[in-house]
Design an enzyme around this catalytic site. Structure first.
Site, mmCIF file in Angstrom:
data_model
loop_
_atom_site.group_PDB
_atom_site.id
_atom_site.type_symbol
_atom_site.label_atom_id
_atom_site.label_comp_id
_atom_site.label_asym_id
_atom_site.label_seq_id
_atom_site.Cartn_x
_atom_site.Cartn_y
_atom_site.Cartn_z
ATOM 1 N N TYR A 138 -3.679 -11.829 -9.489
ATOM 2 C CA TYR A 138 -4.715 -11.472 -10.603
ATOM 3 C C TYR A 138 -4.150 -11.452 -12.190
ATOM 4 O O TYR A 138 -4.666 -11.141 -12.955
ATOM 5 C CB TYR A 138 -5.387 -10.311 -10.278
ATOM 6 C CG TYR A 138 -5.961 -9.986 -9.093
ATOM 7 C CD1 TYR A 138 -6.194 -11.027 -8.140
ATOM 8 C CD2 TYR A 138 -6.369 -8.710 -8.615
ATOM 9 C CE1 TYR A 138 -6.732 -11.142 -7.128
ATOM 10 C CE2 TYR A 138 -7.181 -8.543 -7.377
ATOM 11 C CZ TYR A 138 -7.050 -9.702 -6.486
ATOM 12 O OH TYR A 138 -8.061 -9.461 -5.224
ATOM 13 N N LYS A 189 3.891 -12.537 2.415
ATOM 14 C CA LYS A 189 3.476 -13.277 3.160
ATOM 15 C C LYS A 189 4.386 -14.496 3.011
ATOM 16 O O LYS A 189 4.276 -15.795 2.579
ATOM 17 C CB LYS A 189 2.108 -14.080 2.788
ATOM 18 C CG LYS A 189 1.414 -15.142 3.732
ATOM 19 C CD LYS A 189 1.187 -14.536 5.170
ATOM 20 C CE LYS A 189 0.859 -15.777 5.986
ATOM 21 N NZ LYS A 189 0.740 -15.543 7.440
ATOM 22 N N ASP A 222 -1.125 -10.573 7.468
ATOM 23 C CA ASP A 222 -1.983 -10.918 8.487
ATOM 24 C C ASP A 222 -1.876 -9.794 9.495
ATOM 25 O O ASP A 222 -2.534 -8.946 10.072
ATOM 26 C CB ASP A 222 -2.195 -12.317 8.953
ATOM 27 C CG ASP A 222 -0.636 -12.898 9.063
ATOM 28 O OD1 ASP A 222 0.437 -12.296 8.563
ATOM 29 O OD2 ASP A 222 -0.716 -14.094 9.481
ATOM 30 N N ASP A 246 -5.275 -5.102 -2.590
ATOM 31 C CA ASP A 246 -6.714 -5.146 -2.809
ATOM 32 C C ASP A 246 -7.559 -5.054 -1.484
ATOM 33 O O ASP A 246 -8.209 -4.118 -1.156
ATOM 34 C CB ASP A 246 -7.207 -6.036 -3.777
ATOM 35 C CG ASP A 246 -8.725 -6.043 -4.036
ATOM 36 O OD1 ASP A 246 -9.165 -4.999 -3.882
ATOM 37 O OD2 ASP A 246 -9.016 -7.036 -4.715
ATOM 38 N N ASP A 250 -9.123 -1.593 0.941
ATOM 39 C CA ASP A 250 -10.736 -1.783 1.552
ATOM 40 C C ASP A 250 -10.390 -1.276 2.929
ATOM 41 O O ASP A 250 -11.368 -0.691 3.358
ATOM 42 C CB ASP A 250 -11.365 -2.874 1.041
ATOM 43 C CG ASP A 250 -12.037 -3.086 -0.286
ATOM 44 O OD1 ASP A 250 -11.413 -2.064 -1.216
ATOM 45 O OD2 ASP A 250 -12.962 -3.484 -0.365
HETATM 46 MN MN MN Z 1 -11.265 -4.340 -4.355
#
Ligand code: MN
Ligand code: NAD
Length: 357
Positions: A138, A189, A222, A246, A250
Site C-alpha cells: 500500500y 509469500k 495461503d 489486512d 478480517d
Molecule cells: Mn481491511
C-alpha cells in the site's frame, strides 16, 4: 496521579455513539483505579465538517493533535461523501503523518460470543496480528500508461525497506515476548515473490537472534488461512505485510465472532507522536441513531490505549468487565443479544465499579 490528554475524534455515523460510550467506560475505569486521569478534548472533524468547510479536518489538524498523548477515533464514512475523500482526508493523514507504522489487531473469542468454527471455544483463539502500516503493497507506488487503450498498463509496486521491515519485525518479536506463550508466526509469500518477501524472511532470522526466548515459525500466507481455520490454538502473535495482514485480520475478526467487537491500534512505537485507537468497523449508516451499535470494539481499543499509556491495571479492569458482561449475555443484536448500546455500557460500568483490584 498520572494525567493524560486524549484527543477524541468520533467523526461519522455510529462513531459518536460508540466513542461517547467508550469515554464513559474509561472514566469509570479511572475512577475505580484512582491511579490515572484522562482529559478528553473533542474534535468535530469528519463528513459534516467536510460539508461545511470543504475539508475533513483543518489544514493544521496534525499540528493540533501532535501534543496529545493519544487519539480515540470513531469511524469515517458518509452516504453522500465519497469514501476516498473521507479516508484520505482524515484517518490516513493521521496514520501516515504520525508514522504509526505498527497496526496492532488483537482477536480472541470472548465468553458469550460464538465463533463460527465448530470446535473453537474461549482460549482456542487468542491472537494479536501485527500489520506493517507504512509501506509494502500500500505504498502508493505505481501508475497507469496508455489509459483506455488496448495496450494499457497498470503497475502496483510493493516497497519493502530494510528499515521498515526491521522495525516492524522487532516490534512483533517484542510483543510476542511480552505475551505468556512467547510465540510468533512470520507470514510471507516468499516462494512466489522472491525479492522483498525473501528479504522479510532474512530479516526475521536476523531479528530473532535478539529474542532467544521467543519461539517463532514461518508460514506462507495461503497456508496461513488454513492454519487459522483448522488449528487456531497453534497461533499467538502474527506479523505480516500491509496487504497480507489486512486480509488475515478480517478473517480473524470473522472467526472470533463479529466486526462489532474487533479493535485496532495504530502505534508509533517510538512515541514521537500520539498513537491512534479505533474500532475496526466503519460508520455503519444502516444502524446509525438506532441506539444498538455494539460498543465492545471501542471498549477494547480503549483497553489498548490504556496499555499504551502504561496503565496495565486499568486495562485489565476494563477487559475483565467487558468479558463478564458478554458472558452474562448482555450484548447488542449483532452478536445475538437484545441489549442497547446504553444497556451494555451501563452493565460494563457496573462491572467496573464492582471489580476486585
Ligand atoms: Mn481491511
Ligand atoms: P461498516 O463496518 O460500517 O458496517 C458493516 C456492517 O457491520 C453493517 O451492517 C453494520 O451495521 C455492521 N456493524 C459495523 N459496526 C457495528 C457495530 N459496532 N455494532 C453493530 N453492527 C455493526 O462497513 P461498511 O458498511 O462497509 O461501510 C460504511 C462506511 O464506513 C463506508 O463509508 C466505509 O468507507 C466506512 N468505513 C470506515 C472505516 C474506518 O473509519 N476505519 C472502516 C470501514 C468502513
Amino acid at each position: 496521579m498520572k494525567k493524560f490528554q486524549i484527543a477524541s475524534i468520533p467523526a461519522d455515523g455510529i462513531g459518536p455513539e460508540v466513542i461517547s460510550a467508550g469515554i464513559e467506560v474509561l472514566d469509570a475505569v479511572c475512577a475505580r483505579s484512582g491511579g490515572a486521569e484522562l482529559n478528553f478534548t473533542h474534535f468535530d472533524w469528519g463528513s459534516d465538517y467536510y460539508k461545511a468547510h470543504g475539508e475533513m479536518m483543518p489544514q493544521d489538524g496534525l499540528d493540533t493533535l501532535k501534543d496529545f498523548d493519544a487519539i480515540y477515533f470513531g469511524a469515517v464514512g458518509a452516504e453522500d461523501v465519497p469514501d476516498h475523500i473521507t479516508l484520505w482526508g482524515l484517518r490516513l493523514p493521521i496514520c501516515q503523518g504520525f508514522d504509526q507504522y505498527a497496526n496492532v489487531r488483537p482477536t480472541k473469542i470472548i465468553p458469550g460470543i460464538d465463533s463460527p468454527l465448530r470446535n473453537a471455544g474461549v482460549g482456542d483463539l487468542d491472537w494479536v496480528i501485527v500489520r506493517e502500516n507504512s509501506e509494502g503493497e500500500y505504498s502508493g507506488h505505481g501508475g497507469r500508461a496508455h489509459k483506455g487503450m488496448p495496450e494499457e498498463v497498470g503497475t502496483e509496486v510493493a516497497i519493502f525497506t530494510r528499515v521498515g521491515v526491521t522495525r516492524i519485525m522487532r516490534y512483533a518479536f517484542q510483543l510476542a515476548q511480552s505475551r505468556p506463550r512467547k510465540l510468533l508466526t512470520v507470514v510471507t509469500k516468499s516462494n512466489a515473490q522472491r525479492h522483498g518477501m525473501v528479504m522479510w524472511d532474512e530479516i526475521a532470522e536476523e531479528v530473532s537472534a535478539e529474542f532467544p526466548d521467543v519461539t517463532w515459525d514461518k508460514m506462507l500466507v495461503d497456508a496461513m488461512t488454513v492454519r487459522m481455520t483448522l488449528q487456531p490454538e497453534t497461533l499467538d502473535t502474527i506479523v505480516a505485510t500491509n496487504l497480507h495482514a489486512d486480509i488475515l485480520s478480517d478473517l480473524a475478526g470473522a472467526l472470533a465472532g463479529s466486526l462489532g467487537v474487533a479493535s485496532t491500534a495504530n502505534i508509533d512505537p517510538e512515541r514521537r507522536f500520539p498513537s491512534m485507537f479505533e474500532p475496526i468497523h466503519g460508520s455503519a449508516f444502516d444502524i446509525t441513531g438506532k441506539g444498538i451499535a455494539n460498543p465492545v470494539a471501542t471498549f477494547w481499543t480503549g483497553a489498548q490505549m490504556l496499555e499504551h499509556l502504561d496503565l496495565a491495571e486499568e486495562a485489565q479492569i476494563l477487559t475483565s468487565a467487558v468479558e463478564q458482561v458478554c458472558a452474562d449475555g448482555i450484548m447488542t443484536p449483532d452478536v445475538g443479544g437484545n441489549a442497547t448500546t446504553a444497556e451494555v455500557t451501563a452493565a460494563v460500568i457496573n462491572a467496573i465499579r464492582g471489580a476486585n483490584r
